[in-house]
Write a protein that holds these residues in place. Structure first.
Motif, short mmCIF file in Angstrom:
data_model
loop_
_atom_site.label_atom_id
_atom_site.label_comp_id
_atom_site.label_asym_id
_atom_site.label_seq_id
_atom_site.Cartn_x
_atom_site.Cartn_y
_atom_site.Cartn_z
N PRO A 85 0.79 -1.23 0.00
CA PRO A 85 0.00 0.00 0.00
C PRO A 85 0.83 1.29 0.00
N LYS A 86 2.02 1.23 0.58
CA LYS A 86 2.79 2.48 0.74
C LYS A 86 4.27 2.20 0.69
N VAL A 87 5.03 3.14 0.13
CA VAL A 87 6.49 2.92 -0.01
C VAL A 87 7.27 4.20 0.31
N SER A 88 8.50 3.98 0.76
CA SER A 88 9.50 5.06 0.74
C SER A 88 10.24 4.88 -0.57
N ILE A 89 10.43 5.96 -1.31
CA ILE A 89 11.06 5.81 -2.64
C ILE A 89 12.44 6.46 -2.65
N ILE A 90 13.40 5.73 -3.18
CA ILE A 90 14.69 6.33 -3.51
C ILE A 90 14.83 6.24 -5.02
N GLY A 91 14.98 7.37 -5.67
CA GLY A 91 15.07 7.38 -7.13
C GLY A 91 16.41 7.94 -7.57
N HIS A 92 17.15 7.12 -8.33
CA HIS A 92 18.44 7.59 -8.82
C HIS A 92 18.27 8.25 -10.19
N SER A 93 18.58 9.52 -10.27
CA SER A 93 18.58 10.26 -11.54
C SER A 93 17.25 10.11 -12.29
N MET A 94 17.19 9.41 -13.44
CA MET A 94 15.91 9.23 -14.12
C MET A 94 14.90 8.57 -13.18
N GLY A 95 15.38 7.68 -12.31
CA GLY A 95 14.49 7.05 -11.33
C GLY A 95 13.88 8.08 -10.38
#
Ligand code: MLT
Length: 258
Positions: A85-95
């Motif tokens: 249902p829920k996330v912490s997101i780590i996005g690298h560059s395009m991510g």
């Protein structure tokens, strides 16, 4: 592991169990493999989920332009399949661009967003022109483009030191087709400016930058961080903090992940 998004086969890696999930989104020409070390580090405390984004790694692409919103919608399908249902997101560059699109489209599913070597800004007109040049080069010689782009991601001082890591990144990206590479470049080129959205986002946020990042210059991201009241952490090296300053990055993430 596989799931289907709009009749295309999408690949992802999941490690660990637990009530909290970290969603890890890789950058352009990368894949879920970039997160292997982090997944192994964090899985005792978190469930970690790393998809291969459209047209990357072992995931198929769809169409001629991969909009950041399409990638975000594919990620949402994965969360539905996994019933998360829920996330912490780590996005690298395009991510990170995809993380921002996801947070705007599915705000209730986001607990935290960390942009790693990334920015909420859209491409400048100069950067758009560079994308067009890159697209021409990909059409002429995709492999040369991949080799050159990957070599240019590190701070200059680190290029010899991380030679093996760069080689394996290149090996991994070379099987991408010219169409897949172009579709991501087109998608990044027309991505939305999300500076205002980032300023107003109500969940915990952070930007992690590379001191000598050739893609996201530190002075520019510093301004965005100030303008959007975002905590900024600066790592040693260039665009690949997860390689160039890994221990420090893990320390920061261990402290900041909720
Ligand atoms: C990436 O590493 O994902 C790309 O270099 C980002 C970009 O080109 O804007």
């Amino acid at each position: 592991m596989q799931y289907i998004y709009k009749q295309s086969s999408q690949h992802y890696v999941k490690i660990g169990t637990g009530p909290k999930t970290i969603l890890l989104l890789h950058g352009f020409l990368e894949s879920s493999r970039m997160w292997q070390f982090f997944m192994n580090h964090f899985y005792p405390s978190y469930q970690t989920l790393a998809p291969d984004l459209l047209g990357h790694g072992s995931s198929e692409g769809i169409g001629y332009v991969y909009h950041m919103e399409d990638m975000a919608a594919a990620v949402n399908s994965l969360l539905e399949v996994e019933k998360i249902p829920k996330v912490s997101i780590i996005g690298h560059s395009m991510g990170g661009y995809v993380a921002l699109a996801f947070a705007e489209m599915f705000p209730d599913k986001v607990a935290q967003v960390i942009l790693l070597n990334s920015t909420p800004q859209a491409d400048s007109s100069e950067r758009k022109l560079n994308r067009d040049r890159a697209i021409e080069l990909v059409k002429k010689n995709k492999d040369a483009f991949i080799r050159m782009s990957i070599a240019n991601l590190l701070a200059e001082k680190n290029r010899e030191r991380y030679f093996d890591e760069l080689e394996s990144l290149k090996e991994e990206a070379l099987p991408m087709t010219a169409q897949q590479v172009v579709a991501s470049l087109e998608g990044m080129k027309i991505r939305k400016n999300r500076v205002q959205f980032w300023k107003e986002i109500s969940v915990p946020k952070m930007i992690i930058a590379g001191r000598e990042d050739p893609i996201i210059p530190l002075d520019e991201i510093q301004k965005i961080a100030d303008q959007t009241t975002t905590p900024l952490r600066v790592m040693d090296g260039g665009h690949l903090s997860y390689i160039e300053d890994r221990e420090n990055l893990i320390k920061v993430l261990s402290k900041e992940l909720i």
